[in-house]
Design a protein around this motif. Structure first.
Motif, mmCIF file in Angstrom:
data_model
loop_
_atom_site.group_PDB
_atom_site.id
_atom_site.type_symbol
_atom_site.label_atom_id
_atom_site.label_comp_id
_atom_site.label_asym_id
_atom_site.label_seq_id
_atom_site.Cartn_x
_atom_site.Cartn_y
_atom_site.Cartn_z
ATOM 1 N N LYS A 30 0.831 -1.209 0.000
ATOM 2 C CA LYS A 30 0.000 0.000 0.000
ATOM 3 C C LYS A 30 0.866 1.261 0.000
ATOM 4 C CE LYS A 30 -3.764 2.137 2.559
ATOM 5 N NZ LYS A 30 -4.660 2.043 3.715
ATOM 6 N N GLU A 31 1.910 1.272 0.821
ATOM 7 C CA GLU A 31 2.806 2.431 0.883
ATOM 8 C C GLU A 31 3.560 2.629 -0.432
ATOM 9 O OE1 GLU A 31 3.975 2.413 5.633
ATOM 10 O OE2 GLU A 31 5.094 1.160 4.238
ATOM 11 N N GLU A 32 4.042 1.531 -1.012
ATOM 12 C CA GLU A 32 4.782 1.644 -2.271
ATOM 13 C C GLU A 32 3.867 2.129 -3.400
ATOM 14 O OE1 GLU A 32 7.596 -1.002 -5.228
ATOM 15 O OE2 GLU A 32 7.347 -1.643 -3.151
ATOM 16 N N THR A 33 2.629 1.649 -3.406
ATOM 17 C CA THR A 33 1.666 2.097 -4.416
ATOM 18 C C THR A 33 1.369 3.583 -4.247
ATOM 19 O OG1 THR A 33 0.666 -0.099 -4.477
ATOM 20 C CG2 THR A 33 -0.643 1.706 -5.358
ATOM 21 N N ALA A 34 1.200 4.033 -3.013
ATOM 22 C CA ALA A 34 0.929 5.451 -2.755
ATOM 23 C C ALA A 34 2.107 6.324 -3.186
ATOM 24 C CB ALA A 34 0.622 5.662 -1.275
ATOM 25 N N ILE A 35 3.315 5.903 -2.849
ATOM 26 C CA ILE A 35 4.509 6.664 -3.253
ATOM 27 C C ILE A 35 4.623 6.697 -4.774
ATOM 28 C CG2 ILE A 35 7.047 6.615 -3.246
ATOM 29 C CD1 ILE A 35 6.021 7.681 -0.669
ATOM 30 N N ARG A 36 4.374 5.559 -5.420
ATOM 31 C CA ARG A 36 4.437 5.508 -6.887
ATOM 32 C C ARG A 36 3.412 6.456 -7.505
ATOM 33 N NH1 ARG A 36 2.741 0.565 -8.039
ATOM 34 N NH2 ARG A 36 0.751 1.304 -8.791
ATOM 35 N N ASN A 37 2.193 6.480 -6.970
ATOM 36 C CA ASN A 37 1.152 7.376 -7.486
ATOM 37 C C ASN A 37 1.538 8.850 -7.324
ATOM 38 O OD1 ASN A 37 -0.407 5.219 -8.265
ATOM 39 N ND2 ASN A 37 -1.705 5.279 -6.452
ATOM 40 N N ILE A 38 2.131 9.175 -6.198
ATOM 41 C CA ILE A 38 2.593 10.546 -5.973
ATOM 42 C C ILE A 38 3.677 10.908 -6.990
ATOM 43 C CG2 ILE A 38 3.864 12.039 -4.369
ATOM 44 C CD1 ILE A 38 2.414 10.490 -2.093
ATOM 45 N N CYS A 39 4.613 9.992 -7.210
ATOM 46 C CA CYS A 39 5.701 10.249 -8.154
ATOM 47 C C CYS A 39 5.181 10.401 -9.586
ATOM 48 C CB CYS A 39 6.732 9.131 -8.076
ATOM 49 S SG CYS A 39 7.648 9.133 -6.523
ATOM 50 N N ILE A 40 4.216 9.596 -9.964
ATOM 51 C CA ILE A 40 3.625 9.718 -11.301
ATOM 52 C C ILE A 40 2.970 11.089 -11.452
ATOM 53 C CG2 ILE A 40 1.799 8.850 -12.822
ATOM 54 C CD1 ILE A 40 2.484 6.034 -11.728
ATOM 55 N N PHE A 41 2.245 11.523 -10.425
ATOM 56 C CA PHE A 41 1.614 12.842 -10.465
ATOM 57 C C PHE A 41 2.665 13.949 -10.596
ATOM 58 C CE2 PHE A 41 0.367 16.687 -8.185
ATOM 59 C CZ PHE A 41 -0.775 17.036 -8.890
ATOM 60 N N ILE A 42 3.719 13.841 -9.815
ATOM 61 C CA ILE A 42 4.775 14.857 -9.847
ATOM 62 C C ILE A 42 5.410 14.914 -11.236
ATOM 63 C CG2 ILE A 42 7.078 15.439 -8.969
ATOM 64 C CD1 ILE A 42 6.123 14.170 -6.276
ATOM 65 N N ILE A 43 5.740 13.765 -11.780
ATOM 66 C CA ILE A 43 6.440 13.715 -13.061
ATOM 67 C C ILE A 43 5.540 14.137 -14.216
ATOM 68 C CG2 ILE A 43 7.532 12.150 -14.722
ATOM 69 C CD1 ILE A 43 8.593 10.627 -12.184
ATOM 70 N N ARG A 44 4.299 13.667 -14.222
ATOM 71 C CA ARG A 44 3.417 13.943 -15.363
ATOM 72 C C ARG A 44 2.827 15.346 -15.349
ATOM 73 N NH1 ARG A 44 0.776 9.073 -18.191
ATOM 74 N NH2 ARG A 44 -0.005 10.863 -19.309
ATOM 75 N N LEU A 45 2.584 15.900 -14.155
ATOM 76 C CA LEU A 45 1.881 17.180 -14.088
ATOM 77 C C LEU A 45 2.644 18.286 -13.380
ATOM 78 C CD1 LEU A 45 -1.697 15.937 -13.188
ATOM 79 C CD2 LEU A 45 -0.905 16.752 -15.394
ATOM 80 N N TYR A 46 3.176 18.008 -12.218
ATOM 81 C CA TYR A 46 3.612 19.077 -11.335
ATOM 82 C C TYR A 46 4.952 19.699 -11.724
ATOM 83 C CZ TYR A 46 3.845 21.909 -7.205
ATOM 84 O OH TYR A 46 3.907 22.974 -6.367
ATOM 85 N N ILE A 47 5.882 18.911 -12.255
ATOM 86 C CA ILE A 47 7.205 19.455 -12.574
ATOM 87 C C ILE A 47 7.109 20.610 -13.562
ATOM 88 C CG2 ILE A 47 9.362 18.936 -13.791
ATOM 89 C CD1 ILE A 47 9.458 16.307 -12.311
ATOM 90 N N LYS A 48 6.325 20.442 -14.615
ATOM 91 C CA LYS A 48 6.191 21.508 -15.615
ATOM 92 C C LYS A 48 5.591 22.766 -14.989
ATOM 93 C CE LYS A 48 4.378 22.618 -20.155
ATOM 94 N NZ LYS A 48 5.183 23.795 -20.195
#
Length: 109
Positions: A30-48
């Protein structure tokens, strides 16, 4: 407030680091899935958004583009997308009705 933003960016950086070194930590699925989801959000949307935030002239268009991308992100992670949209619109409470109108207008483009 800028302190909240700084804290959020620090959490984002630590989330990316935790995911990179996840084999060195004891994480539940559960923790790894949550961290992965956060990282996907950061990479796909937030960095730009973060790197383009210094341009005040581009801010209105960037906000609308960010909202459009969040709406499209519902196909990847509906919960994150909806909560981020609510939080983003919550920061714009005075213009909430106008913002919703613009979202619908921008969505049709």
């Amino acid at each position: 407030c800028w302190v909240c933003l700084v804290c959020w960016v620090a959490k984002a950086i630590y989330s990316l680091k935790i995911y990179l070194f996840r084999k060195q930590f004891w994480l539940t699925i559960k923790e790894e899935t949550a961290i992965r989801n956060i990282c996907i959000f950061i990479i796909r949307l937030y960095i730009k958004v973060w790197f383009d935030a210094s341009s005040a002239m581009k801010a209105p268009l960037q906000d609308l583009t960010f909202i459009k991308n969040l709406l499209n992100y519902t196909t990847i992670d509906k919960d994150t997308s909806q909560s981020t949209i609510k939080k983003f619109c919550g920061n714009c409470q005075q213009n909430y009705v106008h913002l919703l109108f613009l979202i619908r207008l921008f969505r049709s483009i």
